[in-house]
Write a protein that holds these residues in place. Sequence first.
Motif, short mmCIF file in Angstrom:
data_model
loop_
_atom_site.label_atom_id
_atom_site.label_comp_id
_atom_site.label_asym_id
_atom_site.label_seq_id
_atom_site.Cartn_x
_atom_site.Cartn_y
_atom_site.Cartn_z
N ALA A 1 0.82 -1.21 0.00
CA ALA A 1 0.00 0.00 0.00
C ALA A 1 0.86 1.26 0.00
O ALA A 1 0.54 2.25 -0.67
CB ALA A 1 -0.93 -0.01 1.22
N LEU A 2 1.98 1.22 0.71
CA LEU A 2 2.85 2.39 0.77
C LEU A 2 3.62 2.58 -0.53
O LEU A 2 3.81 3.72 -1.00
CB LEU A 2 3.85 2.23 1.93
CG LEU A 2 3.29 2.37 3.35
CD1 LEU A 2 4.39 2.11 4.36
CD2 LEU A 2 2.71 3.77 3.56
N LEU A 3 4.06 1.47 -1.14
CA LEU A 3 4.92 1.56 -2.32
C LEU A 3 4.13 1.53 -3.63
O LEU A 3 4.70 1.78 -4.70
CB LEU A 3 5.95 0.42 -2.31
CG LEU A 3 6.89 0.41 -1.10
CD1 LEU A 3 7.78 -0.81 -1.13
CD2 LEU A 3 7.74 1.68 -1.07
N GLY A 4 2.87 1.17 -3.55
CA GLY A 4 2.04 1.18 -4.74
C GLY A 4 2.21 -0.02 -5.65
O GLY A 4 1.70 -0.03 -6.77
N ARG A 5 2.94 -1.05 -5.23
CA ARG A 5 3.07 -2.27 -6.02
C ARG A 5 3.43 -3.42 -5.11
O ARG A 5 3.92 -3.23 -3.98
CB ARG A 5 4.12 -2.12 -7.13
CG ARG A 5 5.51 -1.78 -6.66
CD ARG A 5 6.38 -1.36 -7.84
NE ARG A 5 7.73 -1.01 -7.42
CZ ARG A 5 8.76 -1.86 -7.43
NH1 ARG A 5 8.56 -3.11 -7.82
NH2 ARG A 5 9.96 -1.46 -7.06
N SER A 6 3.19 -4.63 -5.58
CA SER A 6 3.42 -5.82 -4.76
C SER A 6 4.85 -6.33 -4.96
O SER A 6 5.52 -6.00 -5.94
CB SER A 6 2.42 -6.91 -5.13
OG SER A 6 2.57 -7.27 -6.49
N GLY A 7 5.30 -7.16 -4.02
CA GLY A 7 6.64 -7.74 -4.08
C GLY A 7 7.05 -8.25 -2.71
O GLY A 7 6.36 -8.01 -1.70
N ASN A 8 8.19 -8.94 -2.67
CA ASN A 8 8.68 -9.48 -1.39
C ASN A 8 9.50 -8.41 -0.65
O ASN A 8 10.65 -8.64 -0.28
CB ASN A 8 9.52 -10.74 -1.63
CG ASN A 8 8.69 -11.88 -2.16
OD1 ASN A 8 7.50 -11.99 -1.87
ND2 ASN A 8 9.31 -12.76 -2.94
N PHE A 9 8.89 -7.30 -0.40
CA PHE A 9 9.61 -6.20 0.26
C PHE A 9 9.95 -6.53 1.71
O PHE A 9 10.89 -5.97 2.27
CB PHE A 9 8.77 -4.92 0.20
CG PHE A 9 8.39 -4.50 -1.19
CD1 PHE A 9 9.37 -4.16 -2.11
CD2 PHE A 9 7.06 -4.45 -1.58
CE1 PHE A 9 9.03 -3.78 -3.40
CE2 PHE A 9 6.71 -4.07 -2.86
CZ PHE A 9 7.69 -3.74 -3.78
N GLU A 10 9.16 -7.44 2.29
CA GLU A 10 9.39 -7.75 3.71
C GLU A 10 10.76 -8.37 3.94
O GLU A 10 11.36 -8.22 5.01
CB GLU A 10 8.30 -8.66 4.26
CG GLU A 10 8.27 -10.08 3.73
CD GLU A 10 7.54 -10.20 2.41
OE1 GLU A 10 7.42 -11.33 1.91
OE2 GLU A 10 7.08 -9.17 1.87
N MET A 11 11.32 -9.09 2.92
CA MET A 11 12.63 -9.70 3.09
C MET A 11 13.72 -8.63 3.21
O MET A 11 14.68 -8.80 3.96
CB MET A 11 12.93 -10.63 1.91
CG MET A 11 12.02 -11.85 1.85
SD MET A 11 12.03 -12.80 3.39
CE MET A 11 13.73 -13.36 3.44
N ALA A 12 13.56 -7.53 2.47
CA ALA A 12 14.52 -6.43 2.60
C ALA A 12 14.45 -5.83 4.00
O ALA A 12 15.49 -5.51 4.60
CB ALA A 12 14.23 -5.37 1.54
#
Length: 595
Positions: free
Chosen positions: A277-288
Motif C-alpha cells: 500500500a505504501l509503495l504502490g506495487r506488490s513484491g517481497n519487500f518484507e525480506m529487505a
Amino acid sequence: MTFRSWVLAAVAVAAAAGVALFASSYYVTLASFVLLYATVALGLTLMTGFAGLISFGQAAFVGIGAYAAGYLAVAHGVPGWATLLAGVALATLAAAAIGALTLSMGGHYLSLATLAWGVVVYYGLGIVEPLGGFNGLSGTPALTLFGFDFASERSMFCLIALGFALAFWLVRNLLDSRLGRAVRALRAGGDLPEAFGAHAFRLKVAVFCTAAGLAGMAGWLYVYMQRFLNPTPFGLQMSIEYLFMAVMGGVGALWGALAGAGLVVVLKQVLQDVLPALLGRSGNFEMAVFGLLMLLILARANAGLWPLLARWTRATPAAPLRPVPRGEPAVLHAPAGRASGAPGEVLLRVDGAEKRFGGLVAVNRVSFEVRGGEIVALLGPNGAGKSTLFNLITGLLPASAGAITLRGQRIDALGARHVAARGVARTFQHVKLVADMSVRDNAALGCHLLGRDGWLRAMLRLDRREEAAIEAMALAQLRRCGLEDLADAPAASLPLGKQRVLEIARALCARPQLLLLDEPAAGLRHQEKKTLAALLKQLRGEGVTVLIVDHDMEFIMDIADRLVVMQFGQKIAEGEAQAVRDDPRVQQAYLGSAA
C-alpha cells in the motif's frame, strides 16, 4: 527448572489456552504458524546457538517430513500416527546421510554445503510426479489420531502447541545432560570435547539429525494443517526466514526460538499488508526489511531479543542455584582397561619423540619418564617445543617418529579422545571453557567418559541417576580445588586465575591416571601463582601424577620433583630441580649466558 522457568511455562500455557478458547480463526491460524515455525527454529537454536553449526537448508527437512506424510496419507491411506513416524524418520535419515558428507567441513564451506542440498531437495520435490510436481499434492485427509479428530483449526492449533511443547522439553532435557554439555563444548572447538573423550563429529551428526527430526515433525503438522502441499514453503527463502527467527530471537536461549518466530510471523504479516500500500506495487519487500532488521539486531543486540528481554525483566539472580537431580546417584565407571599406577611406577615414557612440520623440526628426539605420584615439569623458553610435545602426548598431534607409552601401552598413534579414555586429562595453554555454562557444568564436562546413558535417554530425562552422580563428582572436585562457592556462577565471570583452577577441576573429574597442565601459571599474578602452587602440592600429596609445561622457573622450582628442560625442540637437561637449575646449558637458555 528454576522458578522463572516455571513462570514462563505457565504464561505460555495460559497464552495458548487463551488463543484456543477465545481468538478468532485468523489469530488461531497465525498462532499455529508461530508455533510451527518455532519448532523448526528450536532445532536451529540447538544447532547454531549451542553446537556452533549453521544451516541454510532447514526448510528442506520440513519439506521431507511434510511430503512423506502427505504422500502416504493421500496415496496409501496410511493413518496419522504412522505418517508421523515416517516423516520424522525420513527427515532424520536424510540428515544423517547429508551430515555424514558435509559436517566434516567447517566455516563458510558448511554453510555453502547446506545451501546446496537445500536447493537440491527443493527442486527434487518439484520434479517427482507422484508428489504432484510444482503444481502440488492435494487431497490430504483430516487428521485422526487415536480416536481424536483434528479437522478444525482450533484442534490443530492445540496439537501444534503440544508438538512445540514436546520439542522444547526434549531439547531442554538434552542440554541438561552429559551429552548436552559436550554439545555446548563444540562451540569452543572440537579439541575441547575430544580432550575429554567425546566424539566431536558424531555429536555434530546427532545434533544435525535431532534438528532435522524436529523439522520433520513440523512438516507433518504443516501438511495436516494445510491439507495441500507444493515445494514453495520448503525453498531457500523459507530456510533463511527460519534462520532469521533463530538469530532474532537469540540462538543462545531456547525461548528465543518462540520469540523469534513470533516476531517474524507477525511482522511479515503486517509488512505484507502495509508495504504494498505504501509503495504502490506488490513484491517481497518484507525480506529487505528483515535484512535491515537483522543488521540492526546484530549491531545492537547480537545475542538476540530474548536475552535482552530477560535482562529487562529479570527478578531472580542471573545464575540461580540448580538443584542436584533427584534419585539415588548411579555409580560412575571409568573406561575399561584404566587402572591407577603405583607410586614410583613408570606411568608415562616418551622415547625419541619427534615432530616435523615440513622442514621444521619442532620436537627432536626427546625422551623422558614420568613416575606415579610425582610432579614433573617440562620447561623451556618460548618456542622451545614444549606445547608441541604436550600435544603429541595428548593425541592432538601425531608423532613423526619415536614412541610414547602409558603404562606400557603405546598412545602416540591414538587420537585425543582415545588417549583421554586411557586416563590422560589435560588443561590448555589458552583457557578453554564454555563461557556461558556454569562453573559446575564446565567441571562436569570432565566426567564425560564416566557416563553411559545415550542420546535418547537424555532427551527423555531417563538419565537422572547418572546426572546425580556426575553433579556430585563435579561438586567434589570443585570443593577440592576451592571453587565450590562459585559452582553456579557463569564460567566467564571468573578471573583468569580461577578459570585456570576450574580447568584443573574439570580434568580431575575424569579420574585421570596422569594430569597434564599446559602453562597453568601463564598470565597469573603473584598471589594467584602461590594459590595454584598450593593446589598442585595438595594434589601431589593425594597421589595425583602431574606433568606440567611452563617456562616460569621460579614457579616450577617450588613444586616440581624433577625437571626436563627443552630448547629449540631438543632436551638439554633432566634431573632434580636444583641440579637442573644450576646446569650451565639451562642458564644459557634462560639468561643468554652461563652464570
